[in-house]
Structures are given as C-alpha cells and as structure tokens.
Design a protein around this motif. Structure first.
Motif, mmCIF file in Angstrom:
data_model
loop_
_atom_site.group_PDB
_atom_site.id
_atom_site.type_symbol
_atom_site.label_atom_id
_atom_site.label_comp_id
_atom_site.label_asym_id
_atom_site.label_seq_id
_atom_site.Cartn_x
_atom_site.Cartn_y
_atom_site.Cartn_z
ATOM 1 N N GLU A 1 -19.611 39.265 13.388
ATOM 2 C CA GLU A 1 -18.580 38.486 14.070
ATOM 3 C C GLU A 1 -17.521 37.945 13.114
ATOM 4 O O GLU A 1 -16.353 37.785 13.489
ATOM 5 C CB GLU A 1 -19.228 37.313 14.815
ATOM 6 N N ILE A 2 -17.906 37.645 11.890
ATOM 7 C CA ILE A 2 -16.999 36.989 10.944
ATOM 8 C C ILE A 2 -15.728 37.797 10.648
ATOM 9 O O ILE A 2 -14.636 37.218 10.599
ATOM 10 C CB ILE A 2 -17.743 36.638 9.641
ATOM 11 N N PRO A 3 -15.798 39.130 10.459
ATOM 12 C CA PRO A 3 -14.555 39.860 10.148
ATOM 13 C C PRO A 3 -13.462 39.685 11.196
ATOM 14 O O PRO A 3 -12.285 39.530 10.850
ATOM 15 C CB PRO A 3 -15.019 41.309 10.047
ATOM 16 N N GLY A 4 -13.813 39.717 12.470
ATOM 17 C CA GLY A 4 -12.825 39.540 13.529
ATOM 18 C C GLY A 4 -12.233 38.146 13.510
ATOM 19 O O GLY A 4 -11.015 37.959 13.685
ATOM 20 N N ILE A 5 -13.091 37.134 13.281
ATOM 21 C CA ILE A 5 -12.630 35.747 13.199
ATOM 22 C C ILE A 5 -11.712 35.578 11.994
ATOM 23 O O ILE A 5 -10.641 34.977 12.085
ATOM 24 C CB ILE A 5 -13.839 34.792 13.086
ATOM 25 N N ALA A 6 -12.147 36.137 10.861
ATOM 26 C CA ALA A 6 -11.364 36.015 9.633
ATOM 27 C C ALA A 6 -10.003 36.683 9.768
ATOM 28 O O ALA A 6 -8.999 36.191 9.238
ATOM 29 C CB ALA A 6 -12.127 36.624 8.459
ATOM 30 N N SER A 7 -9.954 37.800 10.494
ATOM 31 C CA SER A 7 -8.690 38.504 10.677
ATOM 32 C C SER A 7 -7.661 37.615 11.376
ATOM 33 O O SER A 7 -6.485 37.581 10.981
ATOM 34 C CB SER A 7 -8.919 39.778 11.496
ATOM 35 N N GLU A 8 -8.091 36.884 12.391
ATOM 36 C CA GLU A 8 -7.185 35.984 13.114
ATOM 37 C C GLU A 8 -6.735 34.827 12.219
ATOM 38 O O GLU A 8 -5.553 34.490 12.165
ATOM 39 C CB GLU A 8 -7.875 35.441 14.369
ATOM 40 N N ILE A 9 -7.679 34.219 11.523
ATOM 41 C CA ILE A 9 -7.351 33.077 10.670
ATOM 42 C C ILE A 9 -6.478 33.506 9.499
ATOM 43 O O ILE A 9 -5.545 32.784 9.108
ATOM 44 C CB ILE A 9 -8.648 32.398 10.176
ATOM 45 N N PHE B 1 -17.352 29.435 7.555
ATOM 46 C CA PHE B 1 -17.411 30.893 7.456
ATOM 47 C C PHE B 1 -17.608 31.420 6.033
ATOM 48 O O PHE B 1 -17.816 32.617 5.847
ATOM 49 C CB PHE B 1 -16.121 31.511 8.023
ATOM 50 N N GLY B 2 -17.509 30.540 5.028
ATOM 51 C CA GLY B 2 -17.598 30.992 3.655
ATOM 52 C C GLY B 2 -16.230 31.342 3.094
ATOM 53 O O GLY B 2 -15.242 31.463 3.831
ATOM 54 N N LEU B 3 -16.145 31.512 1.792
ATOM 55 C CA LEU B 3 -14.877 31.761 1.119
ATOM 56 C C LEU B 3 -14.468 33.231 1.113
ATOM 57 O O LEU B 3 -13.296 33.555 1.274
ATOM 58 C CB LEU B 3 -14.969 31.258 -0.330
ATOM 59 N N ALA B 4 -15.432 34.128 0.938
ATOM 60 C CA ALA B 4 -15.133 35.544 0.702
ATOM 61 C C ALA B 4 -14.164 36.170 1.716
ATOM 62 O O ALA B 4 -13.238 36.884 1.312
ATOM 63 C CB ALA B 4 -16.428 36.350 0.643
ATOM 64 N N PRO B 5 -14.309 35.909 3.031
ATOM 65 C CA PRO B 5 -13.425 36.586 3.986
ATOM 66 C C PRO B 5 -11.967 36.129 3.916
ATOM 67 O O PRO B 5 -11.092 36.780 4.502
ATOM 68 C CB PRO B 5 -14.031 36.220 5.355
ATOM 69 N N PHE B 6 -11.708 35.036 3.194
ATOM 70 C CA PHE B 6 -10.368 34.449 3.194
ATOM 71 C C PHE B 6 -9.721 34.392 1.812
ATOM 72 O O PHE B 6 -8.562 34.002 1.684
ATOM 73 C CB PHE B 6 -10.437 33.021 3.760
ATOM 74 N N LEU B 7 -10.464 34.782 0.792
ATOM 75 C CA LEU B 7 -9.995 34.586 -0.577
ATOM 76 C C LEU B 7 -8.655 35.260 -0.843
ATOM 77 O O LEU B 7 -7.775 34.684 -1.495
ATOM 78 C CB LEU B 7 -11.049 35.106 -1.561
ATOM 79 N N LEU B 8 -8.469 36.460 -0.320
ATOM 80 C CA LEU B 8 -7.247 37.213 -0.597
ATOM 81 C C LEU B 8 -6.021 36.587 0.069
ATOM 82 O O LEU B 8 -4.883 36.893 -0.312
ATOM 83 C CB LEU B 8 -7.396 38.666 -0.142
ATOM 84 N N ARG B 9 -6.239 35.727 1.056
ATOM 85 C CA ARG B 9 -5.124 35.017 1.694
ATOM 86 C C ARG B 9 -4.971 33.597 1.157
ATOM 87 O O ARG B 9 -3.860 33.074 1.061
ATOM 88 C CB ARG B 9 -5.320 34.965 3.213
#
Length: 211
Positions: free
Chosen positions: A72-80, A154-162
C-alpha cells in the motif's frame, strides 16, 4: 502548542545568536524598508501555497491505514510526493522572486511595490526584520512538521528523493533572506533540528552546507 514551541525555540536560538559575530557587510548594509515589505509579501504568498499542499498531504496521511502494508505504501507515497514536489517548486519560485527584489535598488523596489503585484497580496506592508523571521518560522514549521508526520507513519525511504530537494530549496530561500535578516539561518537550523532531530534527520543542515 505551536506558540509554546516557537517561544521556547526563540529563547534557545537567542543564546546561539549571541555567539555568532555579525559581519561588517551586514552592519553597513541595512535592508531598505521597502525591501523587507516586499519580502513579507512574497513569504505570505509562499505560505499559502505550502499550506494548500500540506493540507492535501495530511488528508492523504489521515485516510491511509494505520499500519499500511508494503504493497500500500508506494501508492500513498506517490500522492504525497506530488505534493512535496509542488512545495519544492513553490520554494524555488519564491527564492527567485526574493532574490530579484533584494537585487533591485530601493527606488526600483518601491516602484515595483507601488505597481501592485496582486499575486503577493498586501500582507507584507510594514514588515520589519522580526516580521520576516516570524513568517519564515511559520513556513519552516509547516514544512518540517508535515515531513515529520509523514515519516513517522510511513518511514523515510519512500519520500527521500523528494524531501532532499525540498529541503535544499528551503535552505536556498533562507540563506538569501539571511542577507537581510542577520541570524535567520541559525534560527531556522535550530527549528528543523528541534522538529526533525528526533528522527535522526540532518538533511536540512546538509542542505545549508550545499546551497
């Protein structure tokens, strides 16, 4: 809660500020009143743009499952991450406009203000150095607290590049304004360390060093 945090922060950073020598360039080149007013308008407009994005981020975060799965996290991270990218772009545009105003002569800056830039509104009128500091702290608090809330869930990894370019853009804006408001950079660094320090994030400090 926020007012208590900011009050405590200002007390802490005042101690650090006392230890930082003010450069001769800052002392001899006091900002023109109209320059500060123009910066205030730019910051007001920026804050509104950021809040529009953080409101969407908070809605996405709150609507997500309490313990989202790895699927589920990748889809959530994509929106954020789209919202983080929008904040980054708003910061870059504000920094560009801020630099243009700082580089303008007082006479030109006054004519630009009197011409009425509708995009920036009128809230920057009568804004002094303390006013600029307050507006910047509002922006930094909004950005940093939103980042923290997202990472905690959600953790840092999915958002670090942004998040990294976002903080670099924020640091560039603050460094530019530090030319007009001595000690602003130190204050902002302390804000981010207080909010994000518990998560082990020193990304903004790295951004200040790289900008």
């Amino acid at each position: 809660m926020k007012s208590i945090f900011v009050a405590g922060l200002l007390m802490a950073t005042s101690v650090f500020s006392a230890a930082v020598p003010v450069s001769a360039a800052v002392v001899s080149a006091a900002p023109h009143k109209r320059q500060l007013e123009s910066q205030g308008s730019i910051l007001d407009n920026l804050y509104q743009q950021i809040v529009a994005q953080t409101t969407q981020i908070n809605a996405t975060r709150d609507s997500a499952p309490e313990n989202p799965s790895v699927l589920e996290i990748p889809g959530i991270a994509s929106e954020i991450n789209k919202n983080f990218a929008a904040i980054t772009e708003a910061l870059k545009q504000a920094a560009t406009k801020s630099e243009a105003q700082r580089n303008a002569t007082p006479a030109v800056a006054a004519r630009q203000d009197d011409g009425g830039d509708d995009d920036d509104g009128d809230d920057g009128d009568k804004c002094d150095a303390a006013c600029i500091t307050g507006k910047v702290l509002d922006i930094v608090y909004e950005v940093a607290s939103t980042i923290r809330s997202v990472i905690e869930k959600f953790g840092l990894a999915p958002f670090l590049l942004r998040i990294n370019p976002l903080l670099l853009a924020l640091s560039a804006l603050v460094i530019g304004l530090d030319v007009l408001v001595s000690g602003l950079l130190l204050t902002v660094t302390a804000v981010v360390n207080v909010i994000l320090g518990g998560l082990g994030l020193s990304l903004l400090a790295l951004g200040f060093a790289a900008a």
